[in-house]
Design a protein around this motif. Sequence first.
Motif, PDB file in Angstrom:
ATOM      1  N   SER B  38       0.869  -1.171   0.000  1.00 48.97           N
ATOM      2  CA  SER B  38       0.000   0.000   0.000  1.00 48.97           C
ATOM      3  C   SER B  38       0.907   1.223   0.000  1.00 48.97           C
ATOM      4  CB  SER B  38      -0.913  -0.012   1.222  1.00 48.97           C
ATOM      5  OG  SER B  38      -0.132   0.080   2.376  1.00 48.97           O
ATOM      6  N   ILE B  39       0.341   2.328  -0.350  1.00 51.63           N
ATOM      7  CA  ILE B  39       1.152   3.528  -0.473  1.00 51.63           C
ATOM      8  C   ILE B  39       0.973   4.348   0.801  1.00 51.63           C
ATOM      9  CG2 ILE B  39       1.510   5.609  -1.825  1.00 51.63           C
ATOM     10  CD1 ILE B  39       0.498   4.118  -4.242  1.00 51.63           C
ATOM     11  N   ASP B  40       2.036   4.612   1.482  1.00 49.70           N
ATOM     12  CA  ASP B  40       1.901   5.394   2.707  1.00 49.70           C
ATOM     13  C   ASP B  40       2.630   6.734   2.587  1.00 49.70           C
ATOM     14  OD1 ASP B  40       4.365   3.638   4.777  1.00 49.70           O
ATOM     15  OD2 ASP B  40       4.572   4.843   2.981  1.00 49.70           O
ATOM     16  N   ASP B  41       2.487   7.523   3.648  1.00 51.24           N
ATOM     17  CA  ASP B  41       3.042   8.877   3.627  1.00 51.24           C
ATOM     18  C   ASP B  41       4.512   8.890   3.273  1.00 51.24           C
ATOM     19  OD1 ASP B  41       1.204   9.992   6.578  1.00 51.24           O
ATOM     20  OD2 ASP B  41       0.548   9.335   4.604  1.00 51.24           O
ATOM     21  N   ARG B  42       5.271   7.987   3.922  1.00 52.54           N
ATOM     22  CA  ARG B  42       6.717   8.017   3.717  1.00 52.54           C
ATOM     23  C   ARG B  42       7.075   7.633   2.295  1.00 52.54           C
ATOM     24  NH1 ARG B  42      11.874   8.264   6.575  1.00 52.54           N
ATOM     25  NH2 ARG B  42      13.254   8.374   4.769  1.00 52.54           N
ATOM     26  N   GLU B  43       6.294   6.696   1.769  1.00 48.50           N
ATOM     27  CA  GLU B  43       6.600   6.236   0.416  1.00 48.50           C
ATOM     28  C   GLU B  43       6.407   7.341  -0.605  1.00 48.50           C
ATOM     29  OE1 GLU B  43       4.971   2.476  -0.335  1.00 48.50           O
ATOM     30  OE2 GLU B  43       5.678   2.370  -2.396  1.00 48.50           O
ATOM     31  N   ILE B  44       5.318   8.096  -0.412  1.00 50.08           N
ATOM     32  CA  ILE B  44       5.116   9.241  -1.298  1.00 50.08           C
ATOM     33  C   ILE B  44       6.298  10.175  -1.142  1.00 50.08           C
ATOM     34  CG2 ILE B  44       3.707  11.282  -1.727  1.00 50.08           C
ATOM     35  CD1 ILE B  44       2.244   8.867  -2.565  1.00 50.08           C
ATOM     36  N   PHE B  45       6.703  10.360   0.085  1.00 48.20           N
ATOM     37  CA  PHE B  45       7.768  11.286   0.347  1.00 48.20           C
ATOM     38  C   PHE B  45       9.110  10.768  -0.151  1.00 48.20           C
ATOM     39  CE2 PHE B  45       9.069  15.134   2.188  1.00 48.20           C
ATOM     40  CZ  PHE B  45      10.269  14.947   2.842  1.00 48.20           C
ATOM     41  N   ASP B  46       9.295   9.526  -0.037  1.00 50.78           N
ATOM     42  CA  ASP B  46      10.562   8.909  -0.457  1.00 50.78           C
ATOM     43  C   ASP B  46      10.805   8.992  -1.952  1.00 50.78           C
ATOM     44  OD1 ASP B  46      11.100   6.019   1.696  1.00 50.78           O
ATOM     45  OD2 ASP B  46      11.648   8.128   1.848  1.00 50.78           O
ATOM     46  N   ASN B  47      11.973   8.525  -2.293  1.00 48.71           N
ATOM     47  CA  ASN B  47      12.302   8.461  -3.699  1.00 48.71           C
ATOM     48  C   ASN B  47      11.674   7.280  -4.394  1.00 48.71           C
ATOM     49  OD1 ASN B  47      13.582  10.251  -5.331  1.00 48.71           O
ATOM     50  ND2 ASN B  47      15.461  10.142  -4.150  1.00 48.71           N
ATOM     51  N   LEU B  48      10.366   7.296  -4.554  1.00 48.34           N
ATOM     52  CA  LEU B  48       9.688   6.295  -5.365  1.00 48.34           C
ATOM     53  C   LEU B  48       9.849   6.824  -6.766  1.00 48.34           C
ATOM     54  CD1 LEU B  48       7.870   3.758  -5.030  1.00 48.34           C
ATOM     55  CD2 LEU B  48       5.937   5.274  -5.238  1.00 48.34           C
ATOM     56  N   THR B  49      10.946   6.517  -7.343  1.00 43.00           N
ATOM     57  CA  THR B  49      11.402   7.183  -8.560  1.00 43.00           C
ATOM     58  C   THR B  49      11.255   8.690  -8.432  1.00 43.00           C
ATOM     59  OG1 THR B  49       9.300   6.675  -9.661  1.00 43.00           O
ATOM     60  CG2 THR B  49      11.199   5.330 -10.245  1.00 43.00           C
ATOM     61  N   HIS B  50      12.107   9.252  -7.655  1.00 49.75           N
ATOM     62  CA  HIS B  50      12.228  10.704  -7.548  1.00 49.75           C
ATOM     63  C   HIS B  50      10.932  11.421  -7.221  1.00 49.75           C
ATOM     64  CE1 HIS B  50      15.859   9.572  -9.637  1.00 49.75           C
ATOM     65  NE2 HIS B  50      15.184   9.258 -10.708  1.00 49.75           N
ATOM     66  N   LEU B  51      10.239  11.001  -6.174  1.00 52.16           N
ATOM     67  CA  LEU B  51       9.043  11.757  -5.817  1.00 52.16           C
ATOM     68  C   LEU B  51       9.422  13.058  -5.116  1.00 52.16           C
ATOM     69  CD1 LEU B  51       6.316   9.166  -4.869  1.00 52.16           C
ATOM     70  CD2 LEU B  51       6.394  10.692  -6.812  1.00 52.16           C
ATOM     71  N   ILE B  52       8.504  13.633  -4.468  1.00 50.18           N
ATOM     72  CA  ILE B  52       8.572  15.021  -4.031  1.00 50.18           C
ATOM     73  C   ILE B  52       9.854  15.494  -3.361  1.00 50.18           C
ATOM     74  CG2 ILE B  52       7.313  16.778  -2.759  1.00 50.18           C
ATOM     75  CD1 ILE B  52       5.060  14.747  -2.605  1.00 50.18           C
ATOM     76  N   ARG B  53      10.421  14.674  -2.500  1.00 51.41           N
ATOM     77  CA  ARG B  53      11.501  15.198  -1.670  1.00 51.41           C
ATOM     78  C   ARG B  53      12.690  15.681  -2.475  1.00 51.41           C
ATOM     79  NH1 ARG B  53      13.980   9.845   1.234  1.00 51.41           N
ATOM     80  NH2 ARG B  53      14.870  11.359   2.662  1.00 51.41           N
ATOM     81  N   SER B  54      12.866  15.080  -3.665  1.00 49.01           N
ATOM     82  CA  SER B  54      14.047  15.443  -4.435  1.00 49.01           C
ATOM     83  C   SER B  54      13.763  16.441  -5.549  1.00 49.01           C
ATOM     84  CB  SER B  54      14.671  14.187  -5.040  1.00 49.01           C
ATOM     85  OG  SER B  54      13.729  13.616  -5.926  1.00 49.01           O
ATOM     86  N   ILE B  55      12.565  17.044  -5.515  1.00 52.98           N
ATOM     87  CA  ILE B  55      12.276  18.080  -6.500  1.00 52.98           C
ATOM     88  C   ILE B  55      13.223  19.244  -6.258  1.00 52.98           C
ATOM     89  CG2 ILE B  55      10.572  19.746  -7.340  1.00 52.98           C
ATOM     90  CD1 ILE B  55       8.395  17.764  -6.559  1.00 52.98           C
ATOM     91  N   ASN B  56      13.821  19.752  -7.311  1.00 52.99           N
ATOM     92  CA  ASN B  56      14.765  20.846  -7.151  1.00 52.99           C
ATOM     93  C   ASN B  56      14.052  22.171  -6.969  1.00 52.99           C
ATOM     94  OD1 ASN B  56      16.884  19.018  -7.714  1.00 52.99           O
ATOM     95  ND2 ASN B  56      16.539  19.300  -9.901  1.00 52.99           N
ATOM     96  N   ASP B  57      14.607  22.986  -6.140  1.00 50.25           N
ATOM     97  CA  ASP B  57      14.123  24.348  -6.002  1.00 50.25           C
ATOM     98  C   ASP B  57      14.490  25.109  -7.280  1.00 50.25           C
ATOM     99  OD1 ASP B  57      15.086  27.328  -5.088  1.00 50.25           O
ATOM    100  OD2 ASP B  57      13.280  26.669  -4.059  1.00 50.25           O
ATOM    101  N   PRO B  58      13.603  25.976  -7.757  1.00 54.24           N
ATOM    102  CA  PRO B  58      13.922  26.685  -9.003  1.00 54.24           C
ATOM    103  C   PRO B  58      15.141  27.606  -8.896  1.00 54.24           C
ATOM    104  CG  PRO B  58      11.609  26.995  -8.409  1.00 54.24           C
ATOM    105  CD  PRO B  58      12.247  26.290  -7.272  1.00 54.24           C
ATOM    106  N   GLU B  59      15.432  28.087  -7.683  1.00 55.71           N
ATOM    107  CA  GLU B  59      16.497  29.086  -7.545  1.00 55.71           C
ATOM    108  C   GLU B  59      17.834  28.530  -7.082  1.00 55.71           C
ATOM    109  OE1 GLU B  59      14.783  33.484  -6.714  1.00 55.71           O
ATOM    110  OE2 GLU B  59      15.150  32.235  -4.959  1.00 55.71           O
ATOM    111  N   HIS B  60      17.800  27.492  -6.272  1.00 58.44           N
ATOM    112  CA  HIS B  60      19.047  27.012  -5.657  1.00 58.44           C
ATOM    113  C   HIS B  60      19.342  25.581  -6.062  1.00 58.44           C
ATOM    114  CE1 HIS B  60      18.823  30.408  -2.880  1.00 58.44           C
ATOM    115  NE2 HIS B  60      17.545  30.143  -2.782  1.00 58.44           N
TER     116      HIS B  60
END
Lengths: 206, 165
Positions: B38-60
């Motif tokens: 099942s998909i849980d909070d951490r999994e969404i957050f984790d690098n399930l093929t580059h999910l949210i946490r590793s999104i680059n900031d546009p400026e830095h």
Amino acid sequence: VDEEEEYECVSVLNSHTQDVKHVVWHPNQELLASASYDDTVKLYREEEDDWVCCATLEGHESTVWSLAFDRSGERLASCSDDKTVRIWQQYKPGNEEGVACSGTDPTWKCVCNLSGYHTRTIYDVAWCHLTGALATACGDDAIRVFEESASSTPQQPTFSLTAHVPRAHSQDVNCVAWNPKEPGLLASCSDDGEIAFWKYQRPEVC
Amino acid sequence: MVGPAGGAPLENANPLIYRRSGERPVTAREEDDELPDSIDDREIFDNLTHLIRSINDPEHPLTLEELNVVEQVRVKVNDAESTVAVEFTPTIPHCSMATLIGLSIKVKLIRSLPERFKMDVHITPGTHASEHAVNKQLADKERVAAALENSHLLEVVNQCLSARS
């Protein structure tokens, strides 16, 4: 009209301040209604060869996605991102209820607010001209039907939920349409790429 | 310091940098192949093929996680109801990149999650001057689709979503 060009633009109306999501004609008057991201509904009529905005209906708290007139055209239903359906009633100048009008334009008042039934954005509303039933298309994948209840009065209509299909589609329902000839026949379509047909029957007690 | 456009100065030249959380320990339940994932909070957050946490900031040259723009605690998943809600916190209240960051998160979710999911991306309440306007745009699927038809904007979003080399 030219042979090559089928249509000629006669007017551009830019009363809304944001995207216009829907337009619909009044069933028997030369009146147009529009729904917008600016949270309002606007009505337009023809005046001396041009079209003017004759009313702005405020009340929704977010984008208004769609509109539907009832058969008589005295009422207008609107649905919104605020998860409510509002029913507006037309009051003509000199009306019995004493609702004030400006000049010769009718006033539209919100006489009913259907809230608490939908859990996400409502993308479409359709008013059956044969039966008076109201169908809604919702972002929670469900289709709902409302009918005016027995306790309803003309100035204070009440609607009750008479049908609810929770997983009508596997994604957002974008549009619903009543068949104009066959009572209870409803079509719906969805982000999931499917079109569905439904047979609705009014329950015994409403 | 100059931003990606080359000329304009960065809005937030000295952001606070937060340490990334380490890899999540694998539980015995997860190692059991018989049980459905099942998909849980951490999994969404984790690098399930580059999910949210590793999104680059546009400026830095930093990820949204490192800037604390996204945190696991602000990601809510309900697998049974197929809903995901992500709150993100712009680093400054007048951040003009807020819509872009929100859009990147939304696009990441759309591209990664099954179609049954309803995705809600909004600004952490009280952290941005135009949060209502930004949230409203992100919630409007027509506007999101229209934005992604803009090839320049799509390119910027894709850059935010590409893996850091």
